[in-house]
Write a protein that holds these residues in place. Structure first.
Motif, short mmCIF file in Angstrom:
data_model
loop_
_atom_site.label_atom_id
_atom_site.label_comp_id
_atom_site.label_asym_id
_atom_site.label_seq_id
_atom_site.Cartn_x
_atom_site.Cartn_y
_atom_site.Cartn_z
N ASP A 138 0.82 -1.21 0.00
CA ASP A 138 0.00 0.00 0.00
C ASP A 138 0.86 1.26 0.00
OD1 ASP A 138 -2.28 -1.58 -0.02
OD2 ASP A 138 -2.74 -1.25 2.10
N GLU A 139 1.97 1.26 0.74
CA GLU A 139 2.85 2.43 0.79
C GLU A 139 3.53 2.66 -0.56
OE1 GLU A 139 5.36 5.63 1.35
OE2 GLU A 139 3.42 5.12 2.21
N ILE A 140 3.80 1.61 -1.30
CA ILE A 140 4.38 1.79 -2.62
C ILE A 140 3.48 2.71 -3.45
CG2 ILE A 140 4.92 0.62 -4.81
CD1 ILE A 140 5.95 -1.74 -3.04
N GLY A 141 2.18 2.51 -3.35
CA GLY A 141 1.24 3.36 -4.08
C GLY A 141 0.99 4.70 -3.43
N ALA A 142 0.90 4.72 -2.11
CA ALA A 142 0.53 5.94 -1.39
C ALA A 142 1.66 6.97 -1.34
CB ALA A 142 0.10 5.60 0.04
N GLN A 143 2.89 6.52 -1.24
CA GLN A 143 4.07 7.40 -1.19
C GLN A 143 4.01 8.43 -0.07
OE1 GLN A 143 5.30 8.86 -5.06
NE2 GLN A 143 4.41 7.09 -6.07
N LYS A 144 3.55 8.02 1.11
CA LYS A 144 3.46 8.93 2.26
C LYS A 144 4.73 8.94 3.10
CE LYS A 144 -1.52 8.44 2.87
NZ LYS A 144 -2.60 7.95 3.75
N PHE A 145 5.58 7.93 2.95
CA PHE A 145 6.75 7.80 3.81
C PHE A 145 8.04 7.78 3.01
CE2 PHE A 145 3.19 6.15 6.27
CZ PHE A 145 3.38 6.78 7.48
N ILE A 146 8.17 8.70 2.09
CA ILE A 146 9.41 8.81 1.32
C ILE A 146 10.43 9.56 2.16
CG2 ILE A 146 10.46 9.82 -0.73
CD1 ILE A 146 7.84 9.19 -2.21
N GLY A 147 11.59 8.94 2.33
CA GLY A 147 12.64 9.54 3.16
C GLY A 147 12.32 9.48 4.64
N LYS A 148 11.42 8.55 5.02
CA LYS A 148 10.98 8.44 6.41
C LYS A 148 10.73 6.96 6.75
CE LYS A 148 7.53 11.53 5.69
NZ LYS A 148 6.34 12.31 6.02
N PRO A 149 10.68 6.68 8.05
CA PRO A 149 10.29 5.35 8.48
C PRO A 149 8.78 5.27 8.71
CG PRO A 149 11.00 6.58 10.37
CD PRO A 149 11.16 7.49 9.17
N PHE A 150 8.27 4.05 8.71
CA PHE A 150 6.90 3.84 9.20
C PHE A 150 6.81 2.49 9.88
CE2 PHE A 150 6.16 1.75 5.06
CZ PHE A 150 5.32 0.69 5.39
N THR A 151 5.87 2.40 10.80
CA THR A 151 5.56 1.15 11.46
C THR A 151 4.09 0.85 11.23
OG1 THR A 151 5.79 -0.11 13.53
CG2 THR A 151 4.97 2.15 13.72
N ALA A 152 3.72 -0.39 11.51
CA ALA A 152 2.32 -0.79 11.36
C ALA A 152 1.98 -1.81 12.42
CB ALA A 152 2.08 -1.38 9.96
N VAL A 153 0.77 -1.74 12.92
CA VAL A 153 0.25 -2.77 13.84
C VAL A 153 -1.07 -3.28 13.28
CG1 VAL A 153 1.36 -1.87 15.92
CG2 VAL A 153 -0.96 -1.14 15.36
#
Length: 155
Positions: A138-153
């Protein structure tokens, strides 16, 4: 790697002799992708998550962090540092929840955060491999975390 839109590194090495491969491989791929439009995702470890909004303490720096995971936590943290220091690289660092379940089913539901520990409705930092994979896709499409980390639960 010319022609790829995304490269995902999910290296998993678990011995003191192989821990340095985390950062070494991240550095190598980062150098190959530097200056290109190819996105580079690195799947890391929960040890780098901050325990709260004060951002003073990472999970791996708490007394309750399991000693048997310290080596891999330090190794994956080194990969994160490589990404943060990279120039002209389109990267995303993926931080699994503290409990990362290979055998659980995909629910299709997850909650995203940055680099602070987040908990699910049961008060746990938990996600299945399948749901984390979905979050990455989903992030590949959304591109909300470019140059940043993200976590998911997930639940």
């Amino acid at each position: 790697m010319a022609g790829f839109d995304v490269v995902i590194s999910a290296i998993a090495v678990w011995t003191p002799q192989t821990f340095p491969l985390h950062a070494k491989m991240t550095q190598h791929i980062a150098e190959l992708l530097s200056g290109t439009q190819t996105r580079f995702f690195v799947i890391g470890g929960a040890g780098v998550l901050y325990t709260d909004a004060s951002r003073k303490t990472r999970l791996m720096d708490t007394p309750s962090f399991p000693a048997e995971y310290m080596g891999v936590a330090e190794a994956t943290a080194a990969s994160y540092e490589v990404l943060k220091a990279s120039k002209d690289l389109i990267w995303t660092y993926v931080i699994p929840a503290a409990e990362y379940d290979a055998n659980a089913a995909r629910t299709g539901s997850y909650v995203l955060g940055g680099d602070e520990l987040i908990l699910n409705g049961k008060g746990k930092s938990y996600i299945s491999y399948a749901d984390l994979t979905l979050a990455v896709i989903d992030e590949i499409g959304a591109q909300k975390f470019i140059g940043k980390p993200f976590t998911a639960v997930g639940e």
